[in-house]
Design a protein around this motif. Structure first.
Motif: not given
Length: 64
Positions: A23-24, A30-35, A40-41, A45-49
């Motif tokens: 999942r990470l 997804q972060m690389e493609q964040a529009p 991105l923020y 948060g998801q990555a941190f969790t």
């Protein structure tokens, strides 16, 4: 089932960590493609969790 039994059962814990890593990795893609910045923020948060969940064993067993 208590958290202690989850984190101290090696096969279950290893499967859980493996799922977190999958999942990470998806979140990083997804972060690389964040529009936009807001997306991105949220992904940060998801990555941190997910990273914090990987440390759950240490927390439950009193290592923190």
């Amino acid at each position: 089932m208590s958290l202690k039994s989850l984190v101290n059962d090696k096969p279950i814990w290893d499967s859980f960590v493996s799922e977190l890593e999958i999942r990470l990795s998806a979140v990083h893609n997804q972060m690389e493609q964040a529009p936009n910045a807001e997306s991105l923020y949220r992904l940060q948060g998801q990555a941190f969790t997910l990273r914090k969940l990987k440390q759950l064993r240490d927390y439950v067993n009193g290592g923190e």
